[in-house]
Design an enzyme around this catalytic site. Structure first.
Site, mmCIF file in Angstrom:
data_model
loop_
_atom_site.group_PDB
_atom_site.id
_atom_site.type_symbol
_atom_site.label_atom_id
_atom_site.label_comp_id
_atom_site.label_asym_id
_atom_site.label_seq_id
_atom_site.Cartn_x
_atom_site.Cartn_y
_atom_site.Cartn_z
ATOM 1 N N LYS A 228 -3.678 6.183 -0.556
ATOM 2 C CA LYS A 228 -2.750 5.121 -0.960
ATOM 3 C C LYS A 228 -1.352 5.511 -0.465
ATOM 4 O O LYS A 228 -1.209 6.207 0.520
ATOM 5 C CB LYS A 228 -2.794 4.915 -2.470
ATOM 6 C CG LYS A 228 -4.153 4.470 -2.992
ATOM 7 C CD LYS A 228 -4.554 3.091 -2.487
ATOM 8 C CE LYS A 228 -3.819 1.972 -3.196
ATOM 9 N NZ LYS A 228 -4.276 0.615 -2.785
ATOM 10 N N SER B 271 0.444 -8.780 -4.613
ATOM 11 C CA SER B 271 -0.604 -9.190 -3.688
ATOM 12 C C SER B 271 -0.545 -10.688 -3.411
ATOM 13 O O SER B 271 -0.671 -11.136 -2.262
ATOM 14 C CB SER B 271 -1.978 -8.823 -4.260
ATOM 15 O OG SER B 271 -2.124 -7.434 -4.409
ATOM 16 N N GLN C 259 -7.616 -4.799 1.427
ATOM 17 C CA GLN C 259 -6.721 -4.927 2.575
ATOM 18 C C GLN C 259 -7.495 -5.063 3.877
ATOM 19 O O GLN C 259 -7.133 -5.863 4.744
ATOM 20 C CB GLN C 259 -5.782 -3.720 2.622
ATOM 21 C CG GLN C 259 -4.775 -3.691 1.485
ATOM 22 C CD GLN C 259 -3.851 -2.497 1.552
ATOM 23 O OE1 GLN C 259 -3.897 -1.713 2.505
ATOM 24 N NE2 GLN C 259 -3.007 -2.344 0.554
ATOM 25 N N ARG D 204 -2.681 10.186 -4.422
ATOM 26 C CA ARG D 204 -2.365 10.011 -5.843
ATOM 27 C C ARG D 204 -3.160 10.952 -6.743
ATOM 28 O O ARG D 204 -2.708 11.271 -7.842
ATOM 29 C CB ARG D 204 -2.580 8.545 -6.245
ATOM 30 C CG ARG D 204 -1.485 7.632 -5.715
ATOM 31 C CD ARG D 204 -1.692 6.185 -6.078
ATOM 32 N NE ARG D 204 -0.520 5.389 -5.685
ATOM 33 C CZ ARG D 204 -0.519 4.077 -5.589
ATOM 34 N NH1 ARG D 204 -1.622 3.378 -5.849
ATOM 35 N NH2 ARG D 204 0.585 3.426 -5.226
ATOM 36 N N SER E 19 -12.258 -2.116 0.214
ATOM 37 C CA SER E 19 -10.829 -2.267 0.473
ATOM 38 C C SER E 19 -10.494 -3.739 0.656
ATOM 39 O O SER E 19 -10.926 -4.364 1.627
ATOM 40 C CB SER E 19 -10.412 -1.482 1.723
ATOM 41 O OG SER E 19 -9.078 -1.801 2.066
ATOM 42 N N ARG F 165 4.314 3.972 -7.911
ATOM 43 C CA ARG F 165 3.458 4.005 -9.095
ATOM 44 C C ARG F 165 3.443 5.399 -9.736
ATOM 45 O O ARG F 165 3.317 5.522 -10.954
ATOM 46 C CB ARG F 165 2.049 3.535 -8.752
ATOM 47 C CG ARG F 165 2.037 2.096 -8.244
ATOM 48 C CD ARG F 165 0.668 1.475 -8.243
ATOM 49 N NE ARG F 165 0.664 0.253 -7.456
ATOM 50 C CZ ARG F 165 1.136 -0.917 -7.877
ATOM 51 N NH1 ARG F 165 1.626 -1.023 -9.090
ATOM 52 N NH2 ARG F 165 1.116 -1.977 -7.094
ATOM 53 N N ASP G 276 -5.065 0.595 -8.152
ATOM 54 C CA ASP G 276 -3.635 0.884 -8.244
ATOM 55 C C ASP G 276 -3.214 1.336 -9.636
ATOM 56 O O ASP G 276 -2.088 1.824 -9.809
ATOM 57 C CB ASP G 276 -2.814 -0.351 -7.859
ATOM 58 C CG ASP G 276 -2.749 -0.557 -6.362
ATOM 59 O OD1 ASP G 276 -2.879 0.436 -5.618
ATOM 60 O OD2 ASP G 276 -2.588 -1.708 -5.927
#
Length: 444
Positions: free
Chosen positions: A347, A23, A170, A351, A168, A395, A320
């Site tokens: 994601k 990041s 992002q 996930r 979020s 991941r 994450d």
């Protein structure tokens, strides 16, 4: 397919450095490209995601190169001076890179097309593009907002006030980057605090930005069109990458490892807090600060873990890390409850669904919910023996390779090449500590 296989190991020992925080690496490249003068960056993560961001910033006008000693040199063009790229910006697998750059160029008067790999091209972008349209930008692509997507930026952006509907970092960061080339003050309201790497990096480079607590969230303001001055920085080690050797050491008897220079941003330490609540022996050593971010060395020793209910409000600080937490939970006594993590559905892959399927294939008791899962762990080693479909998610791949270190039978992931996007030295680092991870078919 580049299948990787992970087999049981006796213990993990040693001292390592994980790659730089992904990041922060993205943001260092972007901000250095907007600053006047030469920015020097040490410790930059050199995975595919970050290298794609570097290539995109070059296409937008910045001069970016790497020295033989690993130092990156960025000659910025100044806020407002980016130019239209000659071709499409290929962001590969990086949702972070794509969303941040969509925000950045939405307030520049030119058009840019974003493309990516199959995984990135399936991910939703509307939660980012919707607020960016309020600045005056236009987006053209599929009805559901997936890549390929063309951004027609505005030459007359207007500041906005925006209430982020879902936690979020992002989305928040894309709006903040759009605000850089917008006159006036843009205001963002967060109901749930998310990672503040962008706020810290903005302040480090001299952007006039404020963060004010409000109820359970935050109010962030950005005053646009600043003149940024080049800075030198060292990127802290990525706590999301450190999570894999940390959990591997915790579940492997006899292990004692140290991971140097790990970033401990309060918005990123949810996993370490959760693991300590589960009984993990994790010690923070040599605590310090670098480029506005708290940093420490982590000493981690094998621990007998116990199940807990993970607080739902902790999800943004460890979103994450849920896949690798699932692996720790499989070795914890009792049932670990993880809820409030619905963002995992959008994601790099879904996930929740993929972890549930893979855990069950390895003989682990798991219950699936819309917003998380419950995993019942055991002192006994799980069966393992499965081939895990990673769905191009790095991941997922690293989490199940960690599981294989303490499974009765080896665990295989269908495509280990996706790990290159974020942790290119994963196998080398883990095997250096004593793990047994290698291409399927090799005799080890």
């Amino acid at each position: 397919m580049n299948q990787l296989l992970s087999s049981a190991t006796d213990n993990l020992k040693g001292t390592v450095n994980v790659p730089g925080d992904k990041s922060i690496s993205h943001r260092a490249l972007i901000m250095g490209s907007l600053a006047i003068g030469e920015t020097l960056v040490a410790g930059l993560l050199e995975g595919e995601d970050v290298l794609n961001t570097a290539a995109a910033m070059r296409a937008l006008g910045a001069d970016i190169r790497k020295d033989e000693d690993g130092t990156w040199h960025i000659h910025g063009v100044g806020v407002g001076a980016l130019h239209e790229p000659e071709g499409a910006l290929d962001m590969g697998n990086s949702g972070t890179g794509a969303r941040l750059l969509m925000g950045l160029i939405s307030t520049y008067p030119f058009s840019t097309t974003f493309i990516g790999d199959a995984s990135l091209s399936s991910r939703p972008m509307k939660r980012v593009t919707d607020p960016l349209e309020s600045f005056g930008a236009e987006f053209h692509g599929s009805e559901n907002g997936t890549l390929p997507l063309t951004v027609r930026g505005t030459g007359m952006p207007v500041p906005i006030s925006y209430d982020v509907p879902v936690a979020s970092a992002q989305v928040k960061s894309a709006i903040m980057l759009a605000a850089l080339n917008t006159p006036g003050t843009t205001t963002i309201f967060e109901k749930k605090p998310t990672r503040d790497h962008t706020e810290r990096m903005f302040s480090f480079f001299g952007v006039d930005t404020t963060t004010t607590p409000k109820d359970s969230g935050r109010v962030i303001t950005v005053t646009g069109q600043p003149e940024l001055t080049a800075r030198n920085l060292t990127v802290p080690g990525d706590p999301s990458s450190a999570a894999f050797p940390v959990v591997a050491a915790l579940i492997t008897p006899g292990s004692d490892i140290t991971i140097r220079n790990v970033g401990l941003n309060p918005d990123r330490t949810g996993l370490f807090i959760t693991l300590k609540e589960m009984g993990a022996d994790i010690e923070f050593v040599n605590e310090r600060e670098d480029c506005g971010e708290p940093v420490a060395d982590l000493r981690v020793r094998h621990s007998r873990l116990k199940a807990i209910t993970v607080p739902q409000d902790r999800a943004p600080s460890m979103i994450d890390e849920y896949p690798i937490l699932c692996i720790a939970a499989a070795f914890a006594d009792g049932t670990t409850m993880m809820r409030g993590a619905e963002e995992l559905r959008v994601k790099e892959s879904d996930r929740i669904a993929i972890m549930v399927k893979g855990l069950r294939a390895c003989g682990i008791d798991v219950e699936e919910f819309d917003d998380g899962m419950a995993i019942t762990g055991s002192r006994e080693k799980p069966a393992g023996g499965a081939v895990i479909e990673t769905h191009l998610d790095h991941r997922i791949a690293m989490s199940f390779l960690t599981l294989g270190l303490q499974s009765e039978q080896p665990v295989t992931v269908d495509d280990g090449s996706v790990i290159e996007t974020s942790f290119p030295i994963f196998r080398e680092l883990m095997n250096g500590l004593g793990a047994n991870i290698h291409p399927a078919g090799e005799n080890k």
